[in-house]
Design an enzyme around this catalytic site. Structure first.
Site, short mmCIF file in Angstrom:
data_model
loop_
_atom_site.label_atom_id
_atom_site.label_comp_id
_atom_site.label_asym_id
_atom_site.label_seq_id
_atom_site.Cartn_x
_atom_site.Cartn_y
_atom_site.Cartn_z
N HIS A 45 12.65 -20.14 -121.95
CA HIS A 45 14.06 -19.79 -121.83
C HIS A 45 14.94 -21.01 -121.54
CE1 HIS A 45 12.80 -15.66 -121.95
NE2 HIS A 45 12.04 -15.81 -120.88
N ASP A 98 4.57 -14.22 -114.58
CA ASP A 98 4.81 -15.43 -115.35
C ASP A 98 6.14 -16.11 -115.02
OD1 ASP A 98 4.74 -17.51 -117.15
OD2 ASP A 98 3.69 -16.32 -118.67
N ASP A 142 11.43 -14.25 -125.97
CA ASP A 142 10.04 -13.90 -125.66
C ASP A 142 9.33 -13.19 -126.80
OD1 ASP A 142 9.60 -14.74 -122.92
OD2 ASP A 142 11.13 -13.28 -122.38
N HIS A 177 7.26 28.40 -135.73
CA HIS A 177 7.22 29.86 -135.80
C HIS A 177 8.00 30.52 -134.67
CE1 HIS A 177 3.42 28.08 -137.37
NE2 HIS A 177 3.68 28.85 -138.43
N HIS A 190 6.53 -19.58 -117.62
CA HIS A 190 7.12 -19.69 -118.96
C HIS A 190 8.65 -19.83 -118.92
CE1 HIS A 190 8.62 -15.60 -118.60
NE2 HIS A 190 9.15 -15.66 -119.80
S1 FES Z 1 5.31 28.31 -132.99
FE1 FES Z 1 3.81 27.87 -134.45
S2 FES Z 1 3.43 25.78 -134.12
FE2 FES Z 1 4.83 26.26 -132.57
FE FE2 Z 2 10.58 -14.35 -120.58
#
Ligand code: FES
Ligand code: FE2
Length: 460
Positions: A212, A204, A360, A103, A207
């Site tokens: 890797h 970690d 991962d 709005h 791992h």
């Molecule tokens: S102006 Fe109406 S919801 Fe933002």
């Molecule tokens: Fe990793």
């Protein structure tokens, strides 16, 4: 029913599997952890000019962060105070105001409602605009890294970071110029609980050699020896792990800062020139860290690899999904060519299509989704590696573990996790400031180890 007060056992160093699965646990995390902690938002280099803004998430809340007309940073909830529409859908930009698409209400860069359509004709000039500002969020910056917090009673960002700030300064201050992030962030969805990658980054080192292995084989170099956990390596001599009061922590591999970078001429030159300056500026212990490779998490959900230089936030989306955002860290005083090289190498290894990071994904997803089975979900996960081989260190604040392969930082992360989950407020947490490290009982670990080393050296 899950007992929230029993999710983590700091004595046996185990965690209930429900922490990766249960909706009630997750809802409590949103309130107790994400509602109270400082959460990473952005870097000031993305908000240099008045009117600059970015949008991001704080857990599941959408937020706008701006550089206001008076030069200050502002953060507010990205939802209109009329009918709640989200106001800004851009990732970033520069603006004088935000106009809601529904709005047409207009908000300034500090979140104040400055105009509404048909104010006189249809609101009869009776709308109390002052009470309709966007919900504001505390925002503070540490060395240019901007964080937000929903909780007015939380400590300052600097106190929340605590000893972790001392470590961060290693590269956030460095030789003096510090560091910044290169965006825009890469973004992707992963079907895992947010704590799986957080714990992986916080502690970690284990791992790496297994998960890797193939990437490390191809890369070779300093880290090639970790592949398959085959090599005879003196793990206790190659780095440390650290955890701190508020769950932040990391592991460091000595002398390996830029080991993941396949092309690194400029970066190597930069490091060579800069390490002595860091020693001068911050002292030897941090100059040594400056040259190490770090895997880290800032509690709760911001992780990074210093050296490789990927910087990530794991935004939770329910207990079983996250949105991963990844930026690249660069030192401000690097050459432009050096920065470009770092960005490419960091993205190549740990971006969305990263040669290491993509190894991962399956671990993260499966560790979460396996808990769909209720029988599977009964019971606990183990993080006991190196328990007892950790304590206070003469050079490094917090609790320091003996090796970069260990679970010290897991223990520290989940210790604080449990503290926050069961605390009613920040006052409850503050009351534990003197005793937080009691669950690391081997107080003399480093004293004894250093003395033993000295005796051994004398004997030789
Ligand atoms: S102006 Fe109406 S919801 Fe933002
Ligand atoms: Fe990793």
């Amino acid at each position: 029913m899950v007992d929230i007060n029993k999710l983590v056992d700091t004595k046996s160093s185990t965690q209930s599997k429900e922490v990766f699965w249960d909706q009630e646990v997750y809802d409590r995390e949103i309130k107790n952890i994400f509602g109270r902690s400082w959460l990473f938002l952005t870097h000031e280099c993305m908000l240099e000019k008045k009117g600059d803004f970015i949008t991001t998430k704080m857990a599941e809340d959408s937020v706008i962060v701006t550089r206001h007309t008076d030069g200050s940073l502002k953060a507010f909830v990205n939802s209109c105070t009329h009918r709640g529409n989200s106001i800004c859908t851009a990732d970033s930009g520069n603006t004088k105001s935000f106009v809601c698409n529904y709005h047409g209400w207009v908000f300034s860069t500090d979140g104040k409602l400055v105009d509404v359509p048909l104010r006189e004709k249809c609101y009869h000039d009776e709308l109390d605009r002052d009470s309709l500002s966007l919900k504001t969020i505390r925002v503070e910056s540490y060395r240019g890294f901007v964080f937000g917090c929903f909780d007015e009673t939380a400590p300052s960002l600097e106190d929340f970071l605590g000893d972790w700030g001392w470590y961060l300064d290693t590269w956030m201050v460095g030789a003096g110029e510090g560091a910044e992030l290169v965006g825009p962030p890469m973004k992707s969805i992963l079907k895992c609980n947010w704590k799986v990658p957080t714990e992986n980054f916080v502690g970690d080192g284990y791992h790496v050699g297994w998960t890797h292995a193939s990437a490390l084989h191809v890369l070779g170099g300093e880290l090639g020896g970790l592949a398959g956990n085959q090599a005879e390596m003196p793990f206790d001599e190659l780095g440390i792990q650290v955890t701190t009061r508020h769950g932040h922590g990391f592991g460091v591999i000595d002398n390996a800062a830029i080991a993941i970078h396949a092309k690194r001429d400029e970066y190597a030159k930069y490091m060579e020139e800069t390490i002595p300056k860091v020693a001068e500026n911050l002292g030897e212990p941090r100059a040594k860290l400056f040259n190490g490779h770090w895997n880290c998490s800032t509690f709760p959900n911001c992780s990074f690899l210093y050296g490789t230089n990927i910087f990530k936030v794991w935004h939770p989306r329910g207990p079983h999904e996250i949105e991963v955002w990844s930026w690249v860290i660069v030192h401000k005083d690097m050459s432009d060519e050096g920065k470009r090289e770092v960005v490419k190498q960091a993205a190549r290894s740990f971006g969305t299509a990263g040669t290491l990071e993509s190894d991962d994904g399956d671990n993260m997803v499966q560790s979460t989704q396996v808990n769909r089975g209720s029988y599977t979900r009964e019971g606990a996960m183990n993080s006991t590696m190196g328990q007892g081989y950790e304590g206070e260190h003469p050079d490094y604040p917090g609790i320091v573990g003996s090796s970069f392969i260990g679970e010290t930082s897991y223990r520290g992360f989940y210790r604080f996790y449990q503290e926050m989950m069961s605390a009613d407020s920040w006052d409850d947490i503050r009351a534990n400031d003197e005793h937080w490290a009691d669950c690391f009982p081997n107080k003399n670990y480093w004293k004894d180890r250093i003395a033993a080393k000295a005796a051994e050296a004398e004997g030789e």
